[in-house]
Scaffold this motif. Structure first.
Motif, PDB file in Angstrom:
ATOM      1  N   ALA A   9       3.704 -18.623 -22.626  1.00  0.00           N
ATOM      2  CA  ALA A   9       2.352 -18.352 -23.115  1.00  0.00           C
ATOM      3  C   ALA A   9       1.726 -19.673 -23.527  1.00  0.00           C
ATOM      4  CB  ALA A   9       2.395 -17.384 -24.293  1.00  0.00           C
ATOM      5  N   MET A  10       0.611 -20.029 -22.886  1.00  0.00           N
ATOM      6  CA  MET A  10      -0.050 -21.310 -23.152  1.00  0.00           C
ATOM      7  C   MET A  10      -1.408 -21.035 -23.770  1.00  0.00           C
ATOM      8  SD  MET A  10       1.058 -23.550 -19.790  1.00  0.00           S
ATOM      9  CE  MET A  10       0.745 -25.093 -20.665  1.00  0.00           C
ATOM     10  N   ASN A  11      -1.519 -21.318 -25.063  1.00  0.00           N
ATOM     11  CA  ASN A  11      -2.723 -21.026 -25.831  1.00  0.00           C
ATOM     12  C   ASN A  11      -3.537 -22.306 -26.012  1.00  0.00           C
ATOM     13  OD1 ASN A  11      -4.634 -19.781 -27.400  1.00  0.00           O
ATOM     14  ND2 ASN A  11      -3.216 -19.060 -28.971  1.00  0.00           N
ATOM     15  N   GLY A  12      -4.803 -22.274 -25.602  1.00  0.00           N
ATOM     16  CA  GLY A  12      -5.660 -23.443 -25.765  1.00  0.00           C
ATOM     17  C   GLY A  12      -5.798 -24.284 -24.509  1.00  0.00           C
ATOM     18  N   VAL A  13      -5.486 -23.713 -23.345  1.00  0.00           N
ATOM     19  CA  VAL A  13      -5.517 -24.500 -22.108  1.00  0.00           C
ATOM     20  C   VAL A  13      -6.921 -24.689 -21.546  1.00  0.00           C
ATOM     21  CG1 VAL A  13      -3.152 -24.064 -21.378  1.00  0.00           C
ATOM     22  CG2 VAL A  13      -4.925 -22.405 -20.819  1.00  0.00           C
ATOM     23  N   THR A  14      -7.938 -24.063 -22.140  1.00  0.00           N
ATOM     24  CA  THR A  14      -9.300 -24.334 -21.701  1.00  0.00           C
ATOM     25  C   THR A  14      -9.837 -25.610 -22.343  1.00  0.00           C
ATOM     26  OG1 THR A  14     -10.154 -22.872 -23.420  1.00  0.00           O
ATOM     27  CG2 THR A  14      -9.845 -21.929 -21.222  1.00  0.00           C
ATOM     28  N   GLY A  15      -9.104 -26.140 -23.335  1.00  0.00           N
ATOM     29  CA  GLY A  15      -9.483 -27.411 -23.946  1.00  0.00           C
ATOM     30  C   GLY A  15      -9.026 -28.585 -23.100  1.00  0.00           C
ATOM     31  N   ARG A  16      -9.530 -29.757 -23.430  1.00  0.00           N
ATOM     32  CA  ARG A  16      -9.285 -30.962 -22.631  1.00  0.00           C
ATOM     33  C   ARG A  16      -7.800 -31.267 -22.487  1.00  0.00           C
ATOM     34  NH1 ARG A  16      -8.827 -36.348 -24.409  1.00  0.00           N
ATOM     35  NH2 ARG A  16      -9.217 -35.569 -26.511  1.00  0.00           N
ATOM     36  N   ASP A  77      -1.479 -11.126 -29.772  1.00  0.00           N
ATOM     37  CA  ASP A  77      -0.437 -10.212 -30.251  1.00  0.00           C
ATOM     38  C   ASP A  77       0.232  -9.465 -29.095  1.00  0.00           C
ATOM     39  OD1 ASP A  77      -0.619 -10.825 -32.960  1.00  0.00           O
ATOM     40  OD2 ASP A  77      -2.312  -9.459 -33.236  1.00  0.00           O
ATOM     41  N   ALA A  78      -0.566  -9.035 -28.127  1.00  0.00           N
ATOM     42  CA  ALA A  78      -0.003  -8.336 -26.971  1.00  0.00           C
ATOM     43  C   ALA A  78       0.888  -9.267 -26.160  1.00  0.00           C
ATOM     44  CB  ALA A  78      -1.119  -7.777 -26.098  1.00  0.00           C
ATOM     45  N   VAL A  79       0.475 -10.516 -26.020  1.00  0.00           N
ATOM     46  CA  VAL A  79       1.280 -11.496 -25.283  1.00  0.00           C
ATOM     47  C   VAL A  79       2.607 -11.730 -25.994  1.00  0.00           C
ATOM     48  CG1 VAL A  79       1.412 -13.928 -24.600  1.00  0.00           C
ATOM     49  CG2 VAL A  79      -0.680 -12.625 -24.179  1.00  0.00           C
ATOM     50  N   LEU A  80       2.556 -11.885 -27.315  1.00  0.00           N
ATOM     51  CA  LEU A  80       3.774 -12.149 -28.080  1.00  0.00           C
ATOM     52  C   LEU A  80       4.692 -10.926 -28.124  1.00  0.00           C
ATOM     53  CD1 LEU A  80       2.313 -14.236 -31.057  1.00  0.00           C
ATOM     54  CD2 LEU A  80       3.506 -15.076 -29.027  1.00  0.00           C
ATOM     55  N   ALA A  81       4.150  -9.748 -27.921  1.00  0.00           N
ATOM     56  CA  ALA A  81       4.964  -8.534 -27.910  1.00  0.00           C
ATOM     57  C   ALA A  81       5.668  -8.331 -26.569  1.00  0.00           C
ATOM     58  CB  ALA A  81       4.094  -7.325 -28.228  1.00  0.00           C
ATOM     59  N   ASP A  82       5.307  -9.150 -25.585  1.00  0.00           N
ATOM     60  CA  ASP A  82       5.895  -9.035 -24.243  1.00  0.00           C
ATOM     61  C   ASP A  82       7.262  -9.728 -24.236  1.00  0.00           C
ATOM     62  OD1 ASP A  82       6.595  -9.197 -21.567  1.00  0.00           O
ATOM     63  OD2 ASP A  82       4.560  -9.671 -20.892  1.00  0.00           O
ATOM     64  N   ASP A  83       8.321  -8.977 -24.069  1.00  0.00           N
ATOM     65  CA  ASP A  83       9.682  -9.526 -24.106  1.00  0.00           C
ATOM     66  C   ASP A  83       9.977 -10.469 -22.949  1.00  0.00           C
ATOM     67  OD1 ASP A  83      10.268  -8.159 -26.430  1.00  0.00           O
ATOM     68  OD2 ASP A  83      11.136  -6.430 -25.388  1.00  0.00           O
ATOM     69  N   SER A  84       9.175 -10.409 -21.877  1.00  0.00           N
ATOM     70  CA  SER A  84       9.423 -11.294 -20.742  1.00  0.00           C
ATOM     71  C   SER A  84       8.938 -12.711 -21.003  1.00  0.00           C
ATOM     72  CB  SER A  84       8.744 -10.739 -19.485  1.00  0.00           C
ATOM     73  OG  SER A  84       7.328 -10.863 -19.562  1.00  0.00           O
ATOM     74  N   ILE A  85       8.136 -12.897 -22.057  1.00  0.00           N
ATOM     75  CA  ILE A  85       7.637 -14.231 -22.412  1.00  0.00           C
ATOM     76  C   ILE A  85       8.595 -14.851 -23.430  1.00  0.00           C
ATOM     77  CG2 ILE A  85       5.776 -15.486 -23.569  1.00  0.00           C
ATOM     78  CD1 ILE A  85       3.830 -13.518 -22.277  1.00  0.00           C
ATOM     79  N   GLU A  86       9.135 -16.011 -23.091  1.00  0.00           N
ATOM     80  CA  GLU A  86      10.171 -16.624 -23.915  1.00  0.00           C
ATOM     81  C   GLU A  86       9.672 -17.795 -24.759  1.00  0.00           C
ATOM     82  OE1 GLU A  86      14.050 -17.092 -21.818  1.00  0.00           O
ATOM     83  OE2 GLU A  86      12.921 -16.398 -20.077  1.00  0.00           O
ATOM     84  N   ALA A 106       7.611 -15.288 -35.632  1.00  0.00           N
ATOM     85  CA  ALA A 106       8.000 -13.940 -36.062  1.00  0.00           C
ATOM     86  C   ALA A 106       8.367 -13.058 -34.874  1.00  0.00           C
ATOM     87  CB  ALA A 106       6.868 -13.295 -36.867  1.00  0.00           C
ATOM     88  N   ALA A 107       7.774 -13.337 -33.705  1.00  0.00           N
ATOM     89  CA  ALA A 107       8.065 -12.570 -32.495  1.00  0.00           C
ATOM     90  C   ALA A 107       9.327 -13.055 -31.798  1.00  0.00           C
ATOM     91  CB  ALA A 107       6.875 -12.621 -31.540  1.00  0.00           C
ATOM     92  N   GLY A 108       9.951 -14.099 -32.343  1.00  0.00           N
ATOM     93  CA  GLY A 108      11.192 -14.597 -31.777  1.00  0.00           C
ATOM     94  C   GLY A 108      11.022 -15.509 -30.578  1.00  0.00           C
ATOM     95  N   LYS A 109       9.822 -16.043 -30.373  1.00  0.00           N
ATOM     96  CA  LYS A 109       9.598 -16.945 -29.251  1.00  0.00           C
ATOM     97  C   LYS A 109      10.009 -18.366 -29.626  1.00  0.00           C
ATOM     98  CE  LYS A 109       7.541 -13.409 -27.374  1.00  0.00           C
ATOM     99  NZ  LYS A 109       8.296 -12.553 -26.424  1.00  0.00           N
ATOM    100  N   HIS A 110      10.541 -19.111 -28.666  1.00  0.00           N
ATOM    101  CA  HIS A 110      10.673 -20.547 -28.849  1.00  0.00           C
ATOM    102  C   HIS A 110       9.258 -21.121 -28.870  1.00  0.00           C
ATOM    103  CE1 HIS A 110      14.877 -19.954 -28.047  1.00  0.00           C
ATOM    104  NE2 HIS A 110      14.633 -19.506 -26.824  1.00  0.00           N
TER     105      HIS A 110
END
Length: 385
Positions: A9-16, A77-86, A106-110
Motif C-alpha cells: 500500500a503506497m500512500n501519497g504517491v500523487t505527490g512529487r 482503513d479498507a486497504v489496511l484490513a486487506d490481509d493480502s497487503i503486507e 495496529a493492522a500488523g503491516k510492516h
C-alpha cells in the motif's frame, strides 16, 4: 525460480517524491528489472496499491504506468484490513503521517515511511515503541546515504583518507520562487508551520543521519532559523503568509570533537557545482562531495597560499583537486534502500534505519527549533525508547 508477489500500500504517491522517486524510480524500476532476486532461489514481485484522497488522480496514475486502476483506493482503513497487503508505505505530508502509520502498525503491516516520521519527538518515539511492541519490520527513508557522492565520501572515511577529521561544512539549497511571477517548485504547505512545514523539520532529519552514519553522533546543536520571504503564493495563485522557516543555519558538535556547520536554505541562489555539497577537512586530506561527484586533496599535494589582498589571485585552486572515481555502478538511492528494506522484511537481513533512527532526526529538528527560540546551544541526549 519461484516468484513471490508482495502487495504494498503506497500512500501519497500523487505527490512529487512519492510519485517520482518511490513509485516510478523504485517500485516500478524493480518490476522492470524482473523483480527483486532474494538470493535464495526466489524473486520478489512488488504489486503496488495506490492510496490517496483523490480517486480520479489515483486511477490516472495507475493507467499512466500500466497498473490495474482497480488497485487504487481512497479508503485507507479498507486497504489496511486487506490481509493480502503486507507492507504500508507513507509519503504523505508530515501532518498526516502519524495517524496513518499508527493504523498500519495496529493492522500488523510492516511499515516503511518518508521522514520526518512525525511533527514531534514524542510522537516519533511512540511510533517506534508501537512498532516494536507489534513485532513488525519498520524502516525510514534515509536516501542521502545512498547518493553516489556520499557513498564515495563514506569510502574515504572508511579507508582512513582524512586522518583525524576536524570539520564538516555543508551547503544545501536553492531559490524557491515565491509563486507570484513564477510557480513555486515546492508545495505551499512547506511554508506553513501549522501544516508541518519548515526547512529545519524537513532537512535536519537528513543531516542527523548523514552526520551520524559518516562522522559520529550529534552531541549538541546550535541553530538560527529565519523566514526570509514572509509572503508566498499558493497553487491557486492566492497570497498567504509564510509562517515556517525557509532557512536554517546550524552548528553541530559530533563525537570526537568534530564540528559540523550546515546551511539549509530555500532562499539562496546556487553558486556551487551541486544543490548540496559537503566539505570534510582532516589532518591528512580534504574532500568535497555533492550528489554525485566527490573531489579530494591530500596533505602532500596541498598548495601553500599566502594572503595578499593587494595582488590579484592567479592560482586556480579548484585545479588542485582530484576527482574520486566511481569504481562501481550506483543505482538510484531510493530504489537501493527499498531493496534493502524488502530483503530485511523477507530475509530478516540487518537493517539499521528503523523508526528509532527516524526519531533521532525528529529530535535534532525539535532541538534545533528550541535552540533558535532560546538563542543558545542545546545538548542532544542519546535517544532510546
Amino acid at each position: 525460480m519461484a516468484v513471490r508477489t508482495v502487495r504494498i500500500a503506497m500512500n501519497g504517491v500523487t505527490g512529487r517524491m512519492g510519485h517520482r522517486q518511490h513509485l516510478v524510480r523504485s517500485i516500478l524500476a524493480i518490476r522492470e528489472q524482473g523483480g527483486l532476486d532474494l538470493g535464495d532461489g526466489s524473486t520478489l514481485w512488488p504489486e503496488p496499491v495506490l492510496v490517496g484522497r483523490r480517486a480520479a488522480a489515483l486511477r490516472a496514475l495507475a493507467e499512466e504506468h500500466g497498473l490495474d486502476p482497480d488497485h487504487t483506493s481512497t479508503d485507507l482503513d479498507a486497504v489496511l484490513a486487506d490481509d493480502s497487503i503486507e507492507i504500508y508505505f507513507d509519503a504523505q505530508v508530515t501532518s498526516a503521517r502519524v495517524p496513518a502509520l499508527k493504523r498500519a502498525i495496529a493492522a500488523g503491516k510492516h511499515v516503511y515511511t518518508e521522514k520526518p516520521t512525525a511533527p514531534s519527538l514524542d510522537e516519533a518515539r511512540e511510533l517506534a515503541r508501537l512498532a516494536g511492541a507489534a513485532g513488525i519490520k519498520h524502516g525510514v527513508v534515509q536516501d542521502k546515504l545512498f547518493l553516489p557522492g556520499l557513498r564515495k565520501l563514506a569510502r574515504l572515511v572508511e579507508g582512513g583518507f582524512f586522518g583525524r577529521i576536524l570539520s564538516v561544512r555543508g551547503e544545501f539549497g536553492y531559490w524557491v520562487f515565491e509563486g507570484d511571477q513564477q510557480p513555486a517548485q515546492r508545495p505551499s504547505w512547506n511554508y506553513r508551520a501549522e501544516d508541518g512545514g519548515g526547512i529545519i523539520l524537513d532537512m535536519f532529519p537528513h543531516w542527523e543521519y548523514v552526520l551520524h552514519e559518516l562522522f559520529g553522533r550529534v552531541r549538541s546543536v546550535q541553530a538560527l532559523t529565519a523566514t526570509h520571504v514572509p509572503q508566498r503564493w499558493d497553487e491557486r495563485g492566492e497570497p498567504y503568509p509564510a509562517t515556517a522557516d525557509d532557512a536554517a543555519y546550524g552548528i553541530f558538535e559530533l563525537d570526537g570533537g568534530v564540528v559540523a556547520q550546515i546551511n539549509s536554505s530555500w532562499t539562496v541562489r546556487v553558486h556551487r557545482d551541486e544543490l548540496v555539497e559537503f566539505q570534510v577537512d582532516g589532518t591528512e586530506g580534504s574532500a568535497v562531495a555533492g550528489l554525485r561527484g566527490c573531489r579530494v586533496q591530500h596533505r602532500a599535494v596541498t598548495p601553500k597560499p599566502v594572503w595578499n589582498p593587494d595582488l590579484p589571485v592567479t592560482h586556480a585552486f579548484r585545479d588542485d583537486w582530484q576527482e574520486v572515481p566511481d569504481n562501481e555502478e550506483f543505482d538510484n538511492g531510493f530504489k537501493a534502500q527499498w531493496e534493502l528494506f524488502l530483503r530485511h522484511v523477507y530475509l530478516d537481513t540487518p537493517y539499521a534505519w528503523d523508526l528509532l533512527a527516524g526519531a533521532r532526526g525528529v529530535q535534532l529538528a525539535e532541538l534545533g527549533l528550541r535552540s533558535t527560540a532560546e538563542g543558545r546551544r542545546i545538548e542532544v541526549p542519546e535517544l532510546s525508547l
